[in-house]
Design an enzyme around this catalytic site. Structure first.
Site, PDB file in Angstrom:
ATOM      1  N   SER A 156       2.048  -2.681   2.844  1.00 29.87           N
ATOM      2  CA  SER A 156       2.558  -3.508   1.745  1.00 29.87           C
ATOM      3  C   SER A 156       3.653  -4.385   2.339  1.00 29.87           C
ATOM      4  O   SER A 156       4.739  -3.910   2.659  1.00 29.87           O
ATOM      5  CB  SER A 156       3.128  -2.637   0.623  1.00 29.87           C
ATOM      6  OG  SER A 156       2.103  -1.868   0.044  1.00 29.87           O
ATOM      7  N   LYS A 202      -0.797  -6.992  -4.099  1.00 28.53           N
ATOM      8  CA  LYS A 202      -0.194  -5.658  -4.004  1.00 28.53           C
ATOM      9  C   LYS A 202       1.182  -5.637  -4.666  1.00 28.53           C
ATOM     10  O   LYS A 202       1.548  -4.667  -5.342  1.00 28.53           O
ATOM     11  CB  LYS A 202      -0.084  -5.219  -2.540  1.00 28.53           C
ATOM     12  CG  LYS A 202       0.592  -3.844  -2.331  1.00 28.53           C
ATOM     13  CD  LYS A 202      -0.125  -2.723  -3.079  1.00 28.53           C
ATOM     14  CE  LYS A 202       0.599  -1.380  -2.986  1.00 28.53           C
ATOM     15  NZ  LYS A 202       0.555  -0.784  -1.646  1.00 28.53           N
ATOM     16  N   LYS A 205      11.242  -1.449  -1.715  1.00 31.41           N
ATOM     17  CA  LYS A 205      10.965  -2.598  -0.863  1.00 31.41           C
ATOM     18  C   LYS A 205      10.000  -3.565  -1.537  1.00 31.41           C
ATOM     19  O   LYS A 205      10.212  -4.785  -1.555  1.00 31.41           O
ATOM     20  CB  LYS A 205      10.401  -2.105   0.472  1.00 31.41           C
ATOM     21  CG  LYS A 205       9.934  -3.171   1.430  1.00 31.41           C
ATOM     22  CD  LYS A 205       8.414  -3.241   1.514  1.00 31.41           C
ATOM     23  CE  LYS A 205       7.764  -1.954   1.935  1.00 31.41           C
ATOM     24  NZ  LYS A 205       6.298  -2.026   2.011  1.00 31.41           N
TER      25      LYS A 205
END
Length: 310
Positions: free
Chosen positions: A112, A186, A254
């Site tokens: 990701s 994503k 994140k």
């Protein structure tokens, strides 16, 4: 004699196409293991070599650098922690995967990561006569183990289609668009998943405070409109206080951070108040000393806010 390369556009098949895997964590280890079990020769790299012990025992080769992995592979998958790791293992001029990949080779980044970095990697691969696909996944450790991941692929559509025999052992791929589209997909997925995890934690804490049987509650609502894949994956783990299974919470912090980033020209602003709140709640886990716990541990934040001690 030099090994024959089975790179794009030659047909992908076990025993011919050589697979490289960089990043042997919870997700990466399970995914690489599935390709190894399917009959593909796998060469792996892990910053902590001991993490690859089970793969090596199953027949994988261990290489000393990402470049060495790529030199022995036709398709190289990366599954590392963050965009900085991707840049290091792919683009480093001396040790990165692109430095070792032969012409026609394919990079597949399942991390990701950043859409802009995915576009940068694709451009660098193209300049080197190679191909790059950004293909982050969703489905957690269970999906990785069972080969049931949602694979969100960006890049050249023909290359994504060519990878289908490999993707088939990992989950269900969907072509999302040009380079960077997989990563953007994503991030959007993580926004939806974060909201579902927050809702799950709050609903379970409320049910407990109201004196309900939490498992009975979970079983009842999971069959209705409130039910979700997130509830299926994390509900029982939250009730069992199993906060160690799955990916660490720092990764979704994140990902939500990337959703909220401001572009270099200060005009690319995403106004996502829910995402900002979810990120703060997950960050509270880190502040509480629980940064290594998994997403379902978010319930501990809700409990602390409400004075619930367990």
């Amino acid at each position: 004699m030099e090994a024959v390369a089975f790179s794009f556009p030659l047909e992908v098949r076990p025993g011919a196409t050589r697979v490289g895997w960089i990043g042997i964590g919870v997700m990466g280890g399970a995914m690489a293991g599935r390709l190894l079990a399917a009959g593909y020769a796998v060469t792996a790299y892990a910053r902590t070599p001991a993490k690859a012990d089970s793969l090596v025992a199953a027949g994988a080769r261990l290489a000393g650098s990402p470049a060495a992995v790529a030199a022995a592979s036709d398709v190289v998958f990366t599954m590392v922690g963050n965009p900085g790791d991707v840049r290091a293992v792919v683009l480093d001029a001396a040790t990165g995967a692109l430095a070792g990949l032969r012409t026609g080779g394919v990079l597949v980044d399942c991390t990701s990561s950043s859409p802009s970095l995915a576009r940068e990697v694709a451009a660098a691969a193209r300049a080197a006569g190679c191909h790059a696909v950004d293909a982050p996944v969703s489905g957690g450790d269970v999906g990785a183990r069972d080969g049931a991941l949602a694979i969100l692929a960006g890049g050249d559509e023909a290359v994504v289609a060519w990878l289908a025999p490999l993707f088939a052992h990992l989950g269900r791929p969907t072509y999302m668009g040009p380079p960077g589209s997989g990563q953007s997909s994503k991030i959007a997925n993580q926004i939806a998943a974060a909201g579902a995890v927050v809702g799950l934690g709050e609903s379970l804490a409320f049910a407990d405070a109201a004196g309900l049987d939490e498992r009975q509650f979970l079983g009842a609502v999971s069959k209705g409109a409130a039910g979700s894949r997130v509830m299926d994956l994390f509900g029982e783990r939250a009730l069992s206080r199993d906060f160690a299974s799955g990916g660490a919470v720092r990764y979704i912090i994140k990902d939500l951070g990337m959703a909220l980033e401001v572009g270099d020209d200060q005009e690319e602003v995403n106004v996502l108040p829910g995402s900002a709140l979810y990120r703060q709640m997950f960050s509270a886990m880190v502040a509480n000393g629980d940064g290594d716990l998994c997403l379902q541990g978010l319930i501990t934040v809700v409990e602390r806010l409400n004075g619930i001690r367990k």
